[in-house]
Design an enzyme around this catalytic site. Sequence first.
Site, PDB file in Angstrom:
ATOM      1  CD  GLU A  71      -9.373   7.858  -0.223  1.00 16.09           C
ATOM      2  OE1 GLU A  71     -10.020   6.933  -0.843  1.00 16.09           O
ATOM      3  OE2 GLU A  71      -8.482   7.573   0.103  1.00 16.09           O
TER       4      GLU A  71
ATOM      5  CB  THR B 233      -8.663   2.623  -1.257  1.00 16.70           C
ATOM      6  OG1 THR B 233      -8.571   3.952  -1.118  1.00 16.70           O
ATOM      7  CG2 THR B 233     -10.060   2.609  -1.626  1.00 16.70           C
TER       8      THR B 233
ATOM      9  CG  HIS C 294      -6.231  10.291  -2.420  1.00 12.13           C
ATOM     10  ND1 HIS C 294      -4.815  10.369  -2.495  1.00 12.13           N
ATOM     11  CD2 HIS C 294      -6.496   8.744  -2.391  1.00 12.13           C
ATOM     12  CE1 HIS C 294      -4.064   9.151  -2.560  1.00 12.13           C
ATOM     13  NE2 HIS C 294      -5.170   8.225  -2.665  1.00 12.13           N
TER      14      HIS C 294
ATOM     15  CG  ASP D  27     -10.263   4.691   2.382  1.00 12.47           C
ATOM     16  OD1 ASP D  27     -10.030   5.929   3.030  1.00 12.47           O
ATOM     17  OD2 ASP D  27      -9.678   4.876   1.334  1.00 12.47           O
ATOM     18  CG  HIS D  28      -6.703   4.705   4.205  1.00  9.75           C
ATOM     19  ND1 HIS D  28      -6.171   5.966   4.012  1.00  9.75           N
ATOM     20  CD2 HIS D  28      -7.258   4.346   3.162  1.00  9.75           C
ATOM     21  CE1 HIS D  28      -6.639   6.233   2.609  1.00  9.75           C
ATOM     22  NE2 HIS D  28      -7.135   5.182   1.981  1.00  9.75           N
TER      23      HIS D  28
HETATM   24  C1  GP9 Z   1      -7.918   5.298  -6.175  1.00 15.26           C
HETATM   25  C2  GP9 Z   1      -8.461   5.410  -4.816  1.00 15.26           C
HETATM   26  C3  GP9 Z   1      -7.215   5.884  -4.169  1.00 15.26           C
HETATM   27  O1  GP9 Z   1      -8.939   4.715  -7.043  1.00 15.26           O
HETATM   28  O2  GP9 Z   1      -9.088   4.282  -4.401  1.00 15.26           O
HETATM   29  O3  GP9 Z   1      -6.604   4.765  -3.286  1.00 15.26           O
HETATM   30  P1  GP9 Z   1      -5.501   4.868  -2.121  1.00 15.26           P
HETATM   31  O4  GP9 Z   1      -4.452   5.548  -2.503  1.00 15.26           O
HETATM   32  O5  GP9 Z   1      -6.450   5.617  -1.026  1.00 15.26           O
HETATM   33  O6  GP9 Z   1      -5.441   3.433  -1.761  1.00 15.26           O
HETATM   34 MN    MN Z   2      -7.827   5.476   0.259  1.00 17.46          MN
END
Ligand code: GP9
Ligand code: MN
Length: 438
Positions: A38, A87, A204, A264-265
């Site tokens: 993440e 995500t 996150h 992911d980003h």
């Molecule tokens: C929550 C997680 C966060 O289930 O995937 O997503 P994001 O905020 O990074 O898009």
């Molecule tokens: Mn994410």
Amino acid sequence: SANDMKTAEDYVKNHYAAPNDEMFGIAKGKNVIYIHLESFQQFLLDYKLKDENGVEHEVTPFLNSLYHNNSTFAFDNFFHQVSAGKTSDAETLMENSLFGLNQGSLFTQLGDKNTFEAAPAILDQTQGYSSAVFHGNAGNFWNRNETYKHLGYENFFDASYYDVTDENSFQYGLHDKPFFQQSVQYLEHLQQPFYSKFIAVSNHYPYSQFTNDEGGFPLANTSDETINGYFATANYLDKSVEEFFNYLKKSGLYENSVVVLYGDHYGVSDSRNKNLAELVGKNKETWTDFDNAQMQRVPYMIHVPGQENGGINHTYGGQVDALPTLLHLLGVDTSNYIQLGQDLFSKDHQQLVAFRNGDFVTPNYTYRGGTVYDNQTGEAIPTLSESLAQQVETWKQDVTNQLDISDQINNGDLLRFYTNSGLTAVNPDDYNYKGSLD
Ligand code: GP9
Ligand code: MN
């Protein structure tokens, strides 16, 4: 219409990059274990954070050991290509080799409607794989509980399958250590070979989850709290992944699996990057959009136990390229699939990385906000030579085409008209994620 599908098909045929013979099938029949890192940016790899006494602390020692392991095929010029779907856009890209939407999240808007030819369905139908997603958050977040059925996922272990308490979780779900620990009981029941994805979410925003002594990792000392905590949560993720690898080795799954790790980003947004500048050896005052673009690199590592010719590959690519890359390693022919990316190992791979808004990066130039930058100097090029201007126009057109075709496929639900893949359409009603909190 079916006619639009033909246009998309023609684009894909022209853009197809044939597999590299040396790589095709090297992981055939192995389980796939995706580990979603993440908000993890490439610069964290090998990064050492100085504490207030000037002592350096390696942020991700375990991920670094994988990065430098000769069984790992790693990429250091791999970019995320997500937009507002964050995500979920990354998942769209990795699972389908299609882009997310220009606005909002494809999972949310179309995930429960469209026909997809995604990785779980392809691997099920061509190689007999079972499939599962593991994620310690509520199943309806990003509309996952519906979208995954459309992608052909047989199992989705969401928060309802885990023991989630106030102590072991935060707003996006279960912390990574208990997440991996509690996932094992479900993983052990999957029929092999399996295609699986572990969405670890501790790292996150706001990165305040592990800022106390218990976290055990120093904070950075900038004026931005978000940046200060980012290294500690990344360190926690690193330890969690290490524990999971220890389990994989102990259980024997390791030898029969390929583990794919990807970011992911970004974790630090453009608006905060100036506060990060000094920590990445740059100057706040001279920080530009060129630097912002370079910060969109995320890890992409394919760890194949038993292989010894891995290394750090400098090819430029993005998340859209992940699926054909992986499928070729698994020995799957992708020439009849509607995938917009190109195998990163292919000799035909074009090193042109599109951002979702039409900006792009190549090995030598970066195009952002209408300005062309020289990657070597980081400087904007005030006047383009005729040949470079022409080259940039061609790249722009290529990027626009790739994004437009993606939008046509997604917005027109065109895959429902596509029959040349040889795949049977996924029936979402075949799946019922019992226990899901929807
Ligand atoms: C929550 C997680 C966060 O289930 O995937 O997503 P994001 O905020 O990074 O898009
Ligand atoms: Mn994410």
